[in-house]
Design a protein around this motif. Structure first.
Motif, PDB file in Angstrom:
ATOM      1  N   ALA A 182       0.854  -1.194   0.000  1.00  0.00           N
ATOM      2  CA  ALA A 182       0.000   0.000   0.000  1.00  0.00           C
ATOM      3  C   ALA A 182       0.890   1.246   0.000  1.00  0.00           C
ATOM      4  O   ALA A 182       0.960   1.996   0.976  1.00  0.00           O
ATOM      5  CB  ALA A 182      -0.930  -0.014   1.201  1.00  0.00           C
ATOM      6  N   ILE A 183       1.553   1.457  -1.118  1.00  0.00           N
ATOM      7  CA  ILE A 183       2.586   2.490  -1.202  1.00  0.00           C
ATOM      8  C   ILE A 183       1.990   3.890  -1.091  1.00  0.00           C
ATOM      9  O   ILE A 183       2.538   4.760  -0.398  1.00  0.00           O
ATOM     10  CB  ILE A 183       3.389   2.323  -2.503  1.00  0.00           C
ATOM     11  N   ALA A 184       0.868   4.133  -1.767  1.00  0.00           N
ATOM     12  CA  ALA A 184       0.245   5.456  -1.722  1.00  0.00           C
ATOM     13  C   ALA A 184      -0.140   5.826  -0.293  1.00  0.00           C
ATOM     14  O   ALA A 184      -0.014   6.996   0.115  1.00  0.00           O
ATOM     15  CB  ALA A 184      -0.978   5.499  -2.629  1.00  0.00           C
ATOM     16  N   GLU A 185      -0.601   4.846   0.470  1.00  0.00           N
ATOM     17  CA  GLU A 185      -0.963   5.098   1.863  1.00  0.00           C
ATOM     18  C   GLU A 185       0.266   5.495   2.677  1.00  0.00           C
ATOM     19  O   GLU A 185       0.204   6.397   3.525  1.00  0.00           O
ATOM     20  CB  GLU A 185      -1.616   3.853   2.470  1.00  0.00           C
ATOM     21  N   GLN A 186       1.405   4.842   2.416  1.00  0.00           N
ATOM     22  CA  GLN A 186       2.616   5.211   3.137  1.00  0.00           C
ATOM     23  C   GLN A 186       3.074   6.609   2.763  1.00  0.00           C
ATOM     24  O   GLN A 186       3.509   7.390   3.629  1.00  0.00           O
ATOM     25  CB  GLN A 186       3.733   4.197   2.878  1.00  0.00           C
ATOM     26  N   VAL A 187       2.985   6.954   1.497  1.00  0.00           N
ATOM     27  CA  VAL A 187       3.322   8.317   1.058  1.00  0.00           C
ATOM     28  C   VAL A 187       2.477   9.331   1.820  1.00  0.00           C
ATOM     29  O   VAL A 187       2.988  10.358   2.308  1.00  0.00           O
ATOM     30  CB  VAL A 187       3.117   8.472  -0.461  1.00  0.00           C
ATOM     31  N   ASN A 188       1.190   9.051   1.958  1.00  0.00           N
ATOM     32  CA  ASN A 188       0.300   9.964   2.683  1.00  0.00           C
ATOM     33  C   ASN A 188       0.686  10.100   4.147  1.00  0.00           C
ATOM     34  O   ASN A 188       0.591  11.190   4.722  1.00  0.00           O
ATOM     35  CB  ASN A 188      -1.147   9.491   2.563  1.00  0.00           C
ATOM     36  N   LEU A 189       1.117   9.014   4.760  1.00  0.00           N
ATOM     37  CA  LEU A 189       1.535   9.071   6.159  1.00  0.00           C
ATOM     38  C   LEU A 189       2.746   9.994   6.331  1.00  0.00           C
ATOM     39  O   LEU A 189       2.816  10.759   7.297  1.00  0.00           O
ATOM     40  CB  LEU A 189       1.870   7.662   6.665  1.00  0.00           C
ATOM     41  N   VAL A 190       3.688   9.909   5.388  1.00  0.00           N
ATOM     42  CA  VAL A 190       4.861  10.792   5.459  1.00  0.00           C
ATOM     43  C   VAL A 190       4.436  12.243   5.246  1.00  0.00           C
ATOM     44  O   VAL A 190       4.882  13.154   5.962  1.00  0.00           O
ATOM     45  CB  VAL A 190       5.923  10.378   4.426  1.00  0.00           C
ATOM     46  N   GLN A 191       3.560  12.470   4.265  1.00  0.00           N
ATOM     47  CA  GLN A 191       3.106  13.841   4.010  1.00  0.00           C
ATOM     48  C   GLN A 191       2.376  14.416   5.211  1.00  0.00           C
ATOM     49  O   GLN A 191       2.555  15.589   5.566  1.00  0.00           O
ATOM     50  CB  GLN A 191       2.190  13.872   2.776  1.00  0.00           C
ATOM     51  N   ASN A 192       1.576  13.590   5.861  1.00  0.00           N
ATOM     52  CA  ASN A 192       0.869  14.048   7.061  1.00  0.00           C
ATOM     53  C   ASN A 192       1.852  14.411   8.175  1.00  0.00           C
ATOM     54  O   ASN A 192       1.631  15.381   8.919  1.00  0.00           O
ATOM     55  CB  ASN A 192      -0.103  12.976   7.553  1.00  0.00           C
ATOM     56  N   ALA A 193       2.936  13.647   8.296  1.00  0.00           N
ATOM     57  CA  ALA A 193       3.954  13.961   9.310  1.00  0.00           C
ATOM     58  C   ALA A 193       4.616  15.300   9.000  1.00  0.00           C
ATOM     59  O   ALA A 193       4.893  16.094   9.912  1.00  0.00           O
ATOM     60  CB  ALA A 193       4.991  12.848   9.370  1.00  0.00           C
ATOM     61  N   ILE A 194       4.882  15.541   7.722  1.00  0.00           N
ATOM     62  CA  ILE A 194       5.454  16.830   7.316  1.00  0.00           C
ATOM     63  C   ILE A 194       4.489  17.961   7.668  1.00  0.00           C
ATOM     64  O   ILE A 194       4.893  19.003   8.206  1.00  0.00           O
ATOM     65  CB  ILE A 194       5.769  16.830   5.806  1.00  0.00           C
ATOM     66  N   ASN A 195       3.215  17.754   7.368  1.00  0.00           N
ATOM     67  CA  ASN A 195       2.205  18.774   7.665  1.00  0.00           C
ATOM     68  C   ASN A 195       2.111  19.065   9.155  1.00  0.00           C
ATOM     69  O   ASN A 195       1.801  20.199   9.549  1.00  0.00           O
ATOM     70  CB  ASN A 195       0.837  18.337   7.142  1.00  0.00           C
ATOM     71  N   ARG A 196       2.379  18.055   9.986  1.00  0.00           N
ATOM     72  CA  ARG A 196       2.345  18.239  11.443  1.00  0.00           C
ATOM     73  C   ARG A 196       3.605  18.925  11.959  1.00  0.00           C
ATOM     74  O   ARG A 196       3.702  19.239  13.135  1.00  0.00           O
ATOM     75  CB  ARG A 196       2.195  16.888  12.153  1.00  0.00           C
ATOM     76  N   LYS A 197       4.583  19.101  11.060  1.00  0.00           N
ATOM     77  CA  LYS A 197       5.864  19.719  11.423  1.00  0.00           C
ATOM     78  C   LYS A 197       6.562  18.932  12.542  1.00  0.00           C
ATOM     79  O   LYS A 197       6.994  19.482  13.566  1.00  0.00           O
ATOM     80  CB  LYS A 197       5.688  21.187  11.831  1.00  0.00           C
ATOM     81  N   VAL A 198       6.667  17.615  12.332  1.00  0.00           N
ATOM     82  CA  VAL A 198       7.322  16.770  13.323  1.00  0.00           C
ATOM     83  C   VAL A 198       8.804  17.126  13.436  1.00  0.00           C
ATOM     84  O   VAL A 198       9.381  17.774  12.548  1.00  0.00           O
ATOM     85  CB  VAL A 198       7.166  15.277  12.966  1.00  0.00           C
ATOM     86  N   ALA A 199       9.403  16.688  14.529  1.00  0.00           N
ATOM     87  CA  ALA A 199      10.822  16.969  14.751  1.00  0.00           C
ATOM     88  C   ALA A 199      11.717  16.111  13.874  1.00  0.00           C
ATOM     89  O   ALA A 199      12.855  16.478  13.565  1.00  0.00           O
ATOM     90  CB  ALA A 199      11.176  16.747  16.222  1.00  0.00           C
ATOM     91  N   GLY A 200      11.228  14.941  13.456  1.00  0.00           N
ATOM     92  CA  GLY A 200      12.023  14.055  12.614  1.00  0.00           C
ATOM     93  C   GLY A 200      11.193  12.865  12.181  1.00  0.00           C
ATOM     94  O   GLY A 200      10.145  12.577  12.770  1.00  0.00           O
ATOM     95  N   ILE A 201      11.678  12.186  11.143  1.00  0.00           N
ATOM     96  CA  ILE A 201      10.976  11.030  10.601  1.00  0.00           C
ATOM     97  C   ILE A 201      11.946   9.859  10.491  1.00  0.00           C
ATOM     98  O   ILE A 201      13.053  10.009   9.970  1.00  0.00           O
ATOM     99  CB  ILE A 201      10.380  11.329   9.211  1.00  0.00           C
ATOM    100  N   VAL A 202      11.529   8.703  10.997  1.00  0.00           N
ATOM    101  CA  VAL A 202      12.230   7.438  10.770  1.00  0.00           C
ATOM    102  C   VAL A 202      11.356   6.640   9.818  1.00  0.00           C
ATOM    103  O   VAL A 202      10.224   6.312  10.144  1.00  0.00           O
ATOM    104  CB  VAL A 202      12.458   6.664  12.084  1.00  0.00           C
ATOM    105  N   LEU A 203      11.878   6.344   8.626  1.00  0.00           N
ATOM    106  CA  LEU A 203      11.059   5.781   7.553  1.00  0.00           C
ATOM    107  C   LEU A 203      11.644   4.490   7.008  1.00  0.00           C
ATOM    108  O   LEU A 203      12.821   4.434   6.656  1.00  0.00           O
ATOM    109  CB  LEU A 203      10.943   6.807   6.416  1.00  0.00           C
ATOM    110  N   ALA A 204      10.781   3.461   6.907  1.00  0.00           N
ATOM    111  CA  ALA A 204      11.125   2.234   6.178  1.00  0.00           C
ATOM    112  C   ALA A 204      10.344   2.257   4.869  1.00  0.00           C
ATOM    113  O   ALA A 204       9.164   1.892   4.838  1.00  0.00           O
ATOM    114  CB  ALA A 204      10.753   1.001   6.994  1.00  0.00           C
ATOM    115  N   PRO A 205      10.948   2.723   3.783  1.00  0.00           N
ATOM    116  CA  PRO A 205      10.187   2.945   2.542  1.00  0.00           C
ATOM    117  C   PRO A 205       9.792   1.644   1.852  1.00  0.00           C
ATOM    118  O   PRO A 205      10.597   0.726   1.723  1.00  0.00           O
ATOM    119  CB  PRO A 205      11.159   3.752   1.678  1.00  0.00           C
ATOM    120  N   SER A 206       8.550   1.583   1.389  1.00  0.00           N
ATOM    121  CA  SER A 206       8.052   0.403   0.689  1.00  0.00           C
ATOM    122  C   SER A 206       8.388   0.414  -0.791  1.00  0.00           C
ATOM    123  O   SER A 206       8.200  -0.598  -1.461  1.00  0.00           O
ATOM    124  CB  SER A 206       6.527   0.294   0.861  1.00  0.00           C
ATOM    125  N   ASP A 207       8.854   1.528  -1.296  1.00  0.00           N
ATOM    126  CA  ASP A 207       9.192   1.627  -2.716  1.00  0.00           C
ATOM    127  C   ASP A 207      10.398   2.558  -2.860  1.00  0.00           C
ATOM    128  O   ASP A 207      10.463   3.606  -2.221  1.00  0.00           O
ATOM    129  CB  ASP A 207       8.007   2.178  -3.505  1.00  0.00           C
TER     130      ASP A 207
END
Length: 315
Positions: A69-94
């Motif tokens: 579900a790659i599009a869903e993961q992309v959305n999760l990252v975008q939502n984190a950016i929108n929240r202005k998180v301090a950092g992201i740890v990402l295991a990319p599916s694509d």
């Protein structure tokens, strides 16, 4: 003090995007391929362990229902950016589809640490560290064990998971290339389960039925290896061919103990989460981290499964 050691590249990344990263919001977004896996839940445990020792930070742990579900993961990252998180740890599916949002995080001053599967080279300047097992080396180690057990001739099947994912390219590519370079073994497959246990079971059942002379089989991910092992048992082939899996949950441990699997190649998923969070916090606080951090691998067999080395990575 968090100290991160790398024995592979030894290349230190210069960190230029610290300004504003350690903002009032101290959320670290841990976004994995799927939450429906013990492997990724163990990443969560490691991440939680790290953040518990980091003053003022907390984590959110998210992932799609499936690692396809790659599009869903992309959305999760975008939502984190929108929240202005301090950092992201990402295991990319694509390897490609996540590049634009990782670039966006970089442009918004949010540090990103990649775990498990590497993004394409085009993204290298957008993330600050990559933490993983050396998957190509892992594939080679599995191939070495396979040759040691089956010899240099005959048929060996490869049960893979999602084609083109960075970890798959390493684990399966390293295995096949080593087999071809060091033996006359015929490779059957690879077959792609899409990380679905039921599909892996059905595929393995078909492979075993069509190849009565199969000498060995390799399952390159947790759900794939579980489905493979169940098919071996159901087909009455347990102990009659060499079978090696990847990852180390309870099901796979049981298959090692009862002899269905000769070995499992186990990553330290706990360390991926723990060191990943440590690294992204270090970056957010203006510290340098290694560009590649090796989280290691243990070949677990019936003989060493109760050893401290194995127990430290099993989950």
């Amino acid at each position: 003090m968090r100290k991160i050691v790398s024995g592979i590249l030894g290349m230190v990344a210069s960190v230029a995007l610290v300004t504003g990263a350690a903002a009032a919001d101290k959320e670290i977004a841990v976004i994995v391929k799927t939450t429906n896996s013990n492997f990724w839940q163990n990443v969560n445990k490691g991440a939680s362990s790290a953040v518990a020792k980091a003053e003022g930070y907390d984590i959110t742990f998210q992932g799609p229902e499936s690692d396809t579900a790659i599009a869903e993961q992309v959305n999760l990252v975008q939502n984190a950016i929108n929240r202005k998180v301090a950092g992201i740890v990402l295991a990319p599916s694509d390897t490609e589809a996540l590049v634009p949002v990782v670039k966006s995080a970089n442009e918004n001053g949010i540090p990103v640490v990649i775990i498990d599967s590497l993004l394409s080279e085009s993204a290298e300047s957008y993330y600050q560290a990559f933490l993983a097992t050396d998957n190509r080396k892992a594939g080679e180690l599995v191939a070495q064990m396979m040759i040691d057990k089956v010899g240099k001739t005959g048929k060996v099947a490869v049960m893979s998971f999602v084609a083109g994912v960075g970890s798959e390219i390493g684990r399966v590519g390293g295995f096949i290339e080593y087999i071809k370079a060091n033996s006359d073994i015929e490779i059957v497959g690879p077959f792609y389960s899409q990380s679905q246990m039921a599909l892996a079971l059905n595929q393995t059942t078909d492979v075993l039925s069509a190849n009565g002379d199969l000498k060995g089989i390799y399952g390159a991910s947790e759900p794939t290896a579980i489905g493979m092992a169940r098919a071996i048992v159901q087909s009455g082939k347990a102990g009659k061919l060499v079978a090696i899996g990847f990852d180390g949950n309870k099901d796979l441990q049981d298959f090692v103990r009862d002899g269905t699997l000769d070995a499992i190649a186990v990553q330290s998923s706990f360390q991926m989460g723990q060191l990943g969070v440590n690294a992204v916090i270090d970056v957010a606080e203006g510290k340098s981290v290694e560009k590649f951090i090796n989280t290691g691998l243990v070949m677990v067999t019936k003989e060493n499964i109760d050893s401290a080395e194995a127990q430290n990575v099993l989950y």
